[in-house]
Scaffold this active site. Structure first.
Site, mmCIF file in Angstrom:
data_model
loop_
_atom_site.group_PDB
_atom_site.id
_atom_site.type_symbol
_atom_site.label_atom_id
_atom_site.label_comp_id
_atom_site.label_asym_id
_atom_site.label_seq_id
_atom_site.Cartn_x
_atom_site.Cartn_y
_atom_site.Cartn_z
ATOM 1 C CG ASP A 1 -0.317 0.028 2.544
ATOM 2 O OD1 ASP A 1 0.907 -0.241 2.632
ATOM 3 O OD2 ASP A 1 -1.012 0.316 3.540
ATOM 4 C CE1 TYR A 28 7.818 3.889 0.602
ATOM 5 C CE2 TYR A 28 7.429 5.358 -1.261
ATOM 6 C CZ TYR A 28 8.143 4.334 -0.673
ATOM 7 O OH TYR A 28 9.188 3.756 -1.352
ATOM 8 C CG PHE A 44 8.278 0.228 -3.989
ATOM 9 C CD1 PHE A 44 8.571 -0.096 -2.667
ATOM 10 C CD2 PHE A 44 7.604 -0.699 -4.757
ATOM 11 C CE1 PHE A 44 8.204 -1.326 -2.132
ATOM 12 C CE2 PHE A 44 7.222 -1.935 -4.237
ATOM 13 C CZ PHE A 44 7.527 -2.239 -2.929
ATOM 14 C CG HIS A 54 8.043 -5.359 1.243
ATOM 15 N ND1 HIS A 54 8.688 -4.209 1.642
ATOM 16 C CD2 HIS A 54 6.938 -4.960 0.562
ATOM 17 C CE1 HIS A 54 7.984 -3.163 1.238
ATOM 18 N NE2 HIS A 54 6.919 -3.585 0.576
#
Length: 233
Positions: free
Chosen positions: A69, A71, A82, A190
């Protein structure tokens, strides 16, 4: 607040996702978002929720980088997984992505986190959930976004010829929707500091993606980001 039920994606994704936008689940999501944006701080700003789709049309998508999801701190989320705006400090997950990029392809990190040049080459920077409440990671999980991003993944899978980069559990939960006879999946931990050392570092996603694209008769991605950028969405 703008009406999220109206046409807000200005390319071929609008047709692909039209059944989702017309669904009762999306109507519930829309009502939830009206309340959240009206009473809470939510990221990204409402006009950039669908930025990933605007940057990378369905017909142009060759690679998907799938995250969890957005930031959840101020000034970070731009509606593309990202990525952050020019001038914003690079978040730890992206620092680790740049570290792996350098290890994998020898590309030195740039001093910004604006990934639009990847998107313009056909890299869809998608999150499983497209909004988040400030300072509360995964706070909009289970509110309806999953139906939309599932539909996007399924449509790309059916079309075929896509490399799916799945980072983390939320991304890998969509693996069952991908036809791996027609597409390539590259999955790992991740890149966040909590998990990067459990399989992200050393996974070589960038060189593996380019090798898969070449195998499919596609041009590889130039992962070298420009040194200087200005945001102009």
């Amino acid at each position: 607040m703008m009406d999220l039920t109206k046409t807000i994606i200005h390319d071929d994704w609008q047709e692909v996702l039209a059944p989702v936008f017309a669904s009762p689940t999306y109507a519930q999501l829309h009502a939830f978002l009206r309340s959240e944006y009206g009473s809470q701080t939510v990221y990204p700003d409402m006009y950039h929720i669908f930025q990933a789709f605007e940057w990378t049309p369905f017909s142009a998508t060759r690679v998907v980088i799938l995250g969890q999801d957005p930031y959840h701190e101020e000034h970070q989320a731009v509606g593309a997984s990202f990525a952050v705006s020019p001038g914003v400090q690079i978040p730890p997950s992206l620092v680790n992505i740049y570290q792996e990029l350098q290890s994998d392809l020898g590309i030195a990190p740039v001093h910004h986190g604006y990934l639009k040049s990847w998107a313009e080459q056909g890299v869809l920077l998608l999150n499983a959930v497209l909004t988040v409440r400030a300072h509360q990671a995964n706070s909009h999980r289970g509110k309806g976004w999953e139906d939309l991003t599932d539909a996007a993944i399924k449509a790309l899978s059916a079309r075929g010829g896509v490399v799916f980069i799945l980072w983390g559990r939320s991304a890998q939960n969509k693996r069952p929707f991908i036809d791996e006879g027609k597409n390539v999946v590259i999955a790992s931990a991740h890149p966040s500091p909590l998990s990067a050392y459990r399989g992200f570092f050393g996974s070589k996603p960038f060189s593996r993606t380019n090798a898969a694209l070449v195998q499919m008769g596609e041009q590889p991605i130039n992962w070298q980001l420009p040194k200087h950028v200005e945001r102009a969405d």
